[in-house]
Scaffold this active site. Structure first.
Site, short mmCIF file in Angstrom:
data_model
loop_
_atom_site.label_atom_id
_atom_site.label_comp_id
_atom_site.label_asym_id
_atom_site.label_seq_id
_atom_site.Cartn_x
_atom_site.Cartn_y
_atom_site.Cartn_z
N HIS A 1 -3.73 6.19 -4.34
CA HIS A 1 -4.36 7.13 -3.42
C HIS A 1 -5.73 6.60 -3.00
CE1 HIS A 1 -6.16 10.70 -1.77
NE2 HIS A 1 -7.13 10.61 -2.64
N ARG B 1 3.46 5.98 0.65
CA ARG B 1 2.21 5.43 0.15
C ARG B 1 2.51 4.37 -0.89
NH1 ARG B 1 -1.02 9.08 -3.24
NH2 ARG B 1 -0.67 7.47 -4.81
N TYR C 1 2.69 8.24 -12.27
CA TYR C 1 3.56 9.16 -11.51
C TYR C 1 4.50 8.50 -10.53
CZ TYR C 1 -0.29 8.77 -8.07
OH TYR C 1 -1.24 8.31 -7.19
#
Ligand SMILES: Cc1ncc(C[n+]2csc(CCOP(=O)(O)OP(=O)(O)O)c2C)c(N)n1
Ligand SMILES: Cc1ncc(C[n+]2csc(CCOP(=O)(O)OP(=O)(O)O)c2C)c(N)n1
Ligand SMILES: [Mg+2]
Ligand SMILES: [Mg+2]
Lengths: 346, 322, 322, 346
Positions: free
Chosen positions: A260, A256, A269
């Site tokens: 998100h 990814r 993160y």
């Protein structure tokens, strides 16, 4: 003590080479026009996604789950489907209906929180977008099982992520699919993140394809950035399903490279360096380079494909924005075919 | 006292309680590395480490189910459900075990498990991000339920829930997460469970609500010509019947307000308690203003679903006309 | 008409409906080879084959989740949950999908799914075999709920549920499964959803109940010196307010009886409807006689938990004293 | 397409021979007295079970879940546990506490529907009997995880059946156990039936041990009728758990030779011939013959063991029947440590 043993296909299947050491492969039964049709699908999804991020920034749609870099998984697998086969998408595949002729304004309306985002699944053989994780896997299994019982040849495909494999609903759906020999493909988009949770915190399995072993179904791993590998693996799984042999678990490995969703800030993160590298290898460009090496793709076709996709999006957002505000009465519509008298009391 | 948002107050409570008690563990999806999708758990992983602020696998029943085992091992788990609608997979563990396990041990073991989650609508989100599931929780024996409507109560009720020897579900109105701000006591701050709050004094009609609907009722009270009292239930179980019945005894008229679907919602329990214990005080029907018995709508029309000050005021006028 | 037990009537309904409509499929744990732990599905596998009477894997959410897909493929699934407490794992599918999917398709697709299960106590069984979970179901939008109290209604309401275009949960009081017997119409027999039944005419007080509590109320009515009317709600959603309010208008006094834990149970909804719509008819408080807010006890003391005719009569006397 | 691949230990581990072709093995660290202690455990469980069926017929206990033929799984695995390790039983292991010194009357009271069937799990390190299928697997995983976090050496063992592996709760619990490296043994009693549902209708996996692969944990198969094989496999799994390597899935293969429970009539679905054969090979007799071949077991010991067990049961049922009827007030006790004021309203 049992050493852990893994499924056969631990290698990640690829068709597209790197233009250097790794040679390009070919996929049987895909002629030039098919290869280009697949290219247009990729471009359409990419365009939908990039425009949607812009529309969100402009406040023209709400929160949006970005699928940049996932186009090869969606287009490659869908390209392998027969028209009658049913698609069970998650929010990550919100626009997959476009590959079945769904007008962009329908999906845009969904992200605009407008009831015009509703559609009739039978019209496109695309189920409603599944917002809760993994709970649509049993739906796909049930649909395929039901189609088999009716003697139909229709299959189903369910899309879900790496995180979804941790849910009981995935497990129960996969097991039902295997037990009922349901003609369904369980297509796991392994983008290695569940929002901020890395794959390493999701499972200790060496690969997600390993999950298939416990259901007695084959597990396959493909490069999710390789649209042809995804196509091929899905086509094989569908052939197997139609032959009556039951479901297949396909792990499409990707990464990814986007937040998100528009509301997410991954800086807390993720590793920007890794993202940079992965982005260089994104799936649409890879396929473009492949087609150019094949001598199939010209600048004209690229222009034309992008232009056409962009035009569809322009019309789509215009149509979505031209929609009248929903009739307040729709609040009470559709929950029941035969509503209780008290349904309007509140 | 500092001015904080409701979600900052939640975060404050978690820091303060985890500081106080080393057995408290926060667990859930994305609570660690990212600090939670609403930032409610921000900073906990850095401060208390990845063993006390755990990013779990994506499995709500697994979160609550392992929390039961963690409690048996002596921990005090505080589980986050990322959105209320994604707590439904853990209803089975909640009903069959969390609410029953102490009983099953003849009272020998305690299960001080806290389950906290955002709740309610008004945030213009996609499907299944705006439900109000409190009735499922309140109906479950062995489980207590609290819903704050102010930052101070969000901190104090969560602290009380964490300290309570019984399992407590805390529903945090997400529409209030980031505004308005409110005074929040620094350091340890506990609002005892089971105590309602008179949010506004009045004499003619009682508006009974909890969570985000308290704000709606306060606005309705402002709009009313009559003098409306607004009672913030705060804890759905144990219920502070005393405060509620005292208000009804004073006003003789009551409107119960709930955002959840009307049928068998918690507002029905409030109405039933009043119909049973305050019948002689009542000068009119017990009216309910609620969500409808349909799914929470797409957000372009959510305002047609969520009770508004206008709907509450209109109901109040109807009962005042008796 | 033949005399049948309630479970025989359920079996009769399944045979009759599956005969009538080849798309009806029965699925669940042990419904096939053994004919169900209560024999409700006995004979179906032999008669209709293993594809229309399916022994599923042991996974309730999988049962209901695949039923959603089966419905999309054109089937009419009738899912059995082996015991009510083992339906809790499927609450997530019920709330997030079964009750919402038609709405999600803008009404384009129907989900005529029936979920049937035994319910309630009084059968001296181990833990989690005697719950009364109807409130969880009734509160869920998009879902209808019926609970028969007689063999004839068990057949007729199940047939209506199977034929209904919407999802319906049918709860079968297991204490009534094997006795008493009752007249059951042969062949097709449908009791429309949404119609309550006056089980006993009376003028002084209304005893409002459903399922096994109807029998309890009839016994209480016999014991009362006053004239008690017993209303069998039969369908919890859609609710037949007309019949209920007519009875309350006649008697002016009402006792609501439910076996489930009191707090936020369906009895609260009944009380709330009455407190809102019959306030001027009421000559006393709306009393509830219910189970308690604790787990259903071990069976040696279950009679201390399940409402008895004595408790109902005592409540009736209290309200009659007003 | 991936050929399905299986874990290493597909063979079923055995220690006890057949007294003919297959030679007897031995288990390290089990001296004569240990072997006899294990024998007494088996006899105690067998006696408990056979007496309970009689008590049920006599109306002295309620419905009862028979575990005849499962004693080797329960006794063999429990014998490998350290005293501090926690047991998470299902209804099928209702009497397993007896092996931890629990008085029979406690378990009998449970089956008599008497609150004296409640016990303090900490007293025996035995969790409450799990009635719902598989939902205790996450409890065991959570307990073991929590113990590890505390730096304790305690492990946990969860008992569940073949049918339980179809539940989402099993899946989520197993995955949590693996991800959290919880020192837990997942002991699956594969008696090949879930009430009337045969294993073939439960899963397409070739073995239940295959389920372990998807969690990245070892899966082991043992002969559930061989008490020493079960002991050995459990001991190895516990050693692995204590070493910090995490959970192990142990499939103990047996066959349910009795009704599911006293209320069940299996004649409708099972094959009496198969049951006959399996009964001949039941686990207590097998171990007796093994010990006799070893020259360790004498008629005196057999008599003494059976006598002692029978005496415990006689005392147990007497004690259970001597219990006063429960105080009605217990209905309101224990649900809450700090009960809501309205708890007594109904
Ligand atoms: C049952 C449930 N729990 C939690 C969520 C909130 N949520 C939305 S996306 C997501 C992460 C999903 O990760 P993955 O399955 O890997 O799919 P991806 O988003 O990476 O495509 C979570 C936790 C949800 N939608 N449903
Ligand atoms: C969640 C749940 N569903 C259904 C049941 C009813 N039930 C009790 S035992 C059983 C079969 C269990 O089979 P298995 O897991 O193989 O264990 P076994 O009884 O064979 O030891 C079922 C379906 C239950 N107790 N819990
Ligand atoms: Mg992912
Ligand atoms: Mg079994």
């Amino acid at each position: 003590m049992a050493a852990q043993v893994l499924p056969a296909e631990h290698g990640v299947r690829r068709v597209i080479g790197d233009g250097e050491g790794t040679p390009d492969g070919e996929v049987e039964g895909l002629d030039e026009s098919a290869l280009l049709e697949l290219y247009r699908d990729l471009v359409l999804l990419r365009t939908y996604d990039e425009r949607s991020v812009v529309y969100h920034r402009q406040g023209r749609i709400g929160t949006y789950a970005i699928f940049w870099g996932h186009e090869a998984i969606q287009a490659g697998s869908t390209f392998a489907l027969a028209d009658e086969d049913w698609i069970f998408p998650s929010y990550r595949e919100s626009a997959i209906g476009l590959l079945r002729g769904m007008p962009p304004e329908v999906v845009l309306a969904w992200w605009r929180g407008h009831p015009a985002g509703w559609w009739d699944p039978r019209e496109f053989r695309v189920a409603s977008i599944a917002v809760p994780i993994a709970t649509h896997v049993p739906h796909a299994a049930g649909y395929a099982w039901g189609a088999r019982l009716k003697g139909e040849s229709a299959c189903a495909i369910a899309y879900f992520g790496d995180g979804a494999t941790s849910e009981g609903a995935f497990h129960e759906g996969a097991n039902f699919a295997a037990v009922m020999r349901a003609p369904v493909v369980l297509l796991c988009n392994n983008n290695q993140w569940a929002i901020s949770t890395p794959l390493s915190a999701q499972t200790r399995a060496e690969t997600l394809a390993d999950k298939a072993v416990g259901y007695g179904m084959p597990g396959v791993r493909v490069d999710g950035g390789d649209v042809l590998a995804v196509y091929e693996a899905t086509a094989e799984a569908l052939a197997r399903a139609r032959s009556g042999a039951g479901p297949t678990f396909v792990e499409a490995l990707t990464y990814r490279c986007a937040p998100h969703a528009t509301a997410d800030d991954p800086s807390a993160y993720w590793d920007p360096g890794r993202v940079e590298d992965e982005r260089k290898n994104e799936c649409v460009g890879r396929y473009e380079r492949y087609l150019r090496r094949l001598g199939v793709l010209t600048d004209e076709i690229v222009e034309e494909a992008r232009g056409a996709a962009l035009a569809r999006m322009k019309d789509g957002i215009a149509a979505a924005e031209a929609m009248p505000p929903p009739d307040p009465d729709v609040v009470f519509a559709h929950a029941y075919a035969d509503p209780p008298p008290a349904v309007r009391e509140g | 006292m500092a001015e904080k948002t409701l979600v900052e107050a939640v975060n404050d409570a978690l820091h303060t309680e985890m500081e106080r008690d080393g057995w408290i563990m926060v667990m859930g999806e994305d609570v660690g590395r990212s600090g939670g999708v609403f930032r409610a758990t921000a900073g906990l992983r850095d401060r208390f480490g990845p063993d006390r602020c755990v990013d779990t696998p994506l499995a709500e029943a697994g979160i609550l189910g392992t929390a039961v085992g963690l409690a048996m091992a002596g921990w005090r788990p505080v589980c986050e459900m990322q959105y209320e609608s994604f707590s439904y997979p853990c209803l089975d563990q909640l009903i069959t075990h969390v609410g029953r396990y102490r009983w099953r041990t003849g009272g020998a073991m305690e299960f001080p498990i806290t389950v906290r989650m955002p709740t309610g609508g008004g945030v213009r989100a996609p499907e299944l991000h705006e439900d109000s599931p409190e009735a499922y929780y309140v109906h479950t024996p062995g489980v207590k339920v609290a819903i704050p409507s102010t930052p101070a109560d969000a901190k104090g009720l969560l602290a009380a829930a964490i300290r309570d020897p019984d399992p407590v579900v805390v529903l945090e109105p997400k529409v209030l997460y980031r505004s308005p701000r409110g005074e929040v006591p620094a350091g340890e701050h506990v609002v005892p469970l089971g105590k309602a709050r008179v949010a506004r004094e009045g004499t003619d009609v009682t508006l009974l609500a909890y969570g985000a609907m308290v704000r709606t009722c306060l606005a309705a009270a402002e709009a009313l010509e009559a003098s409306a009292e607004v009672v913030d239930v705060r804890t759905l179980k144990p219920l502070d019947e005393e405060t509620i019945l005292a208000s009804v005894a004073k006003t003789g008229r009551v409107v119960v307000v709930q955002e959840a679907p009307r049928v068998a919602g918690f507002g029905a329990e409030l109405a039933a308690v009043i119909a049973e214990k305050a019948i002689l005080d009542l000068q009119g029907p017990v009216l309910r203003v609620t969500g409808y018995d349909v799914p929470f709508p797409y957000w372009t029309i959510e305002h047609e679903y969520v009770p508004t000050p206008e709907r509450v005021a209109e109901a109040a006028r109807r009962v005042l006309a008796y």
